[in-house]
Design an enzyme around this catalytic site. Structure first.
Site, short mmCIF file in Angstrom:
data_model
loop_
_atom_site.label_atom_id
_atom_site.label_comp_id
_atom_site.label_asym_id
_atom_site.label_seq_id
_atom_site.Cartn_x
_atom_site.Cartn_y
_atom_site.Cartn_z
N HIS A 128 0.97 -1.08 0.06
CA HIS A 128 0.07 0.09 0.54
C HIS A 128 0.81 1.57 -0.03
O HIS A 128 1.09 2.06 -0.69
CB HIS A 128 -0.84 0.16 1.09
CG HIS A 128 -1.33 1.49 1.34
ND1 HIS A 128 -3.00 1.00 1.11
CD2 HIS A 128 -1.68 2.80 2.22
CE1 HIS A 128 -3.59 2.21 1.56
NE2 HIS A 128 -2.96 3.08 2.01
N GLU A 129 1.70 1.54 0.99
CA GLU A 129 2.41 2.34 0.89
C GLU A 129 3.49 2.93 -0.48
O GLU A 129 3.54 4.03 -0.72
CB GLU A 129 3.94 2.72 2.52
CG GLU A 129 2.55 2.60 3.42
CD GLU A 129 1.59 3.53 3.80
OE1 GLU A 129 1.85 4.35 3.36
OE2 GLU A 129 0.73 3.15 4.95
N HIS A 138 -5.90 6.55 -2.84
CA HIS A 138 -6.78 5.47 -2.14
C HIS A 138 -8.10 4.75 -2.87
O HIS A 138 -8.28 5.94 -3.82
CB HIS A 138 -7.19 5.74 -0.32
CG HIS A 138 -6.30 5.88 0.53
ND1 HIS A 138 -5.80 7.06 1.07
CD2 HIS A 138 -5.33 5.34 0.59
CE1 HIS A 138 -5.14 6.88 2.09
NE2 HIS A 138 -4.20 5.53 1.75
N CYS A 139 -7.81 3.36 -2.82
CA CYS A 139 -9.00 2.90 -3.39
C CYS A 139 -10.47 3.01 -2.40
O CYS A 139 -10.48 3.04 -1.16
CB CYS A 139 -9.22 1.89 -4.04
SG CYS A 139 -9.77 0.70 -4.97
N CYS A 163 -6.35 -3.89 -7.02
CA CYS A 163 -7.49 -4.06 -8.33
C CYS A 163 -7.14 -3.36 -9.88
O CYS A 163 -6.11 -3.22 -9.93
CB CYS A 163 -9.00 -2.90 -8.03
SG CYS A 163 -8.98 -1.62 -7.63
N CYS A 166 -6.21 0.28 -9.86
CA CYS A 166 -5.49 1.01 -9.66
C CYS A 166 -4.28 0.06 -10.48
O CYS A 166 -3.13 0.26 -10.37
CB CYS A 166 -5.57 0.90 -8.26
SG CYS A 166 -6.47 0.91 -7.09
ZN ZN Z 1 -2.74 4.99 2.75
ZN ZN Z 2 -7.78 -0.33 -5.91
#
Ligand code: ZN
Ligand code: ZN
Length: 182
Positions: A128-129, A138-139, A163, A166
């Protein structure tokens, strides 16, 4: 010159955890992950009143570890710590990233509670980071690794994969980065 990411253990972090993060990050982003030497003694980042450590001070430390490079984006730095981090507007953070400086952090301080999911949580947070350092936001998909985790159940529910949307954005960013630095 290929892209790489330095994984920096901040303090005495379990070697198996570091290797797991390195291999997943390398797979997710298609970049070489290098485990760097351990950094310690970050007492200057400690906030006595909060009994926590400043995330910003740790990001700065990650920048110092990388040093000056002509293409900072090609050399991302991810620090792994087991102390609890905060940023001014939040009580705590599981991780933190700065896109312009290509530095990121994961704190495993809150991942230890319960069901042996520390590694899985740390891996998701690391992906994530680093996703943020590629400019991903952010999703809304709560299964996507870029979903913002308000708490541990969010982290446990989401996957360690991107996803489709992304993934597409990420692939485009990775590609344009290569062209830029070729
Ligand atoms: Zn974040
Ligand atoms: Zn996503």
């Amino acid at each position: 010159m290929g892209e790489s990411i330095k994984i920096v253990p901040l303090g005495d972090i379990d070697g198996g955890l570091i290797m797991e993060i390195a291999s997943q990050v390398s797979m997710s982003f298609g970049i070489t992950a290098i485990v760097d030497e351990m950094q310690c003694c970050h007492e200057s980042a400690y906030n006595r009143r909060r009994n926590q450590y400043s995330g910003e001070a740790f990001l700065k430390l990650m920048e110092d570890v990388r040093g000056e490079t002509p293409f900072p984006r090609e050399h991302r730095v991810l620090g792994i710590t087991d102390v609890d981090l905060y940023i001014p507007d939040l009580n705590y953070v599981f991780g933190l990233a700065d896109e312009t400086r290509s530095v990121a952090l994961v704190s495993v301080a809150r991942f230890k509670k319960g069901n042996g999911r520390l590694i899985e949580r740390a891996v998701k947070t690391a992906v994530h980071e680093i996703g943020h350092t590629y400019g991903l936001a952010h999703c809304h998909d709560n299964r996507c690794v870029m979903y913002f985790s308000y708490n541990l159940s969010d982290t446990d529910y989401k996957g360690k994969e991107f996803c489709l949307k992304c993934r597409k954005t990420l692939d485009a960013r990775i590609l344009s980065g290569e062209v830029m630095c070729a």
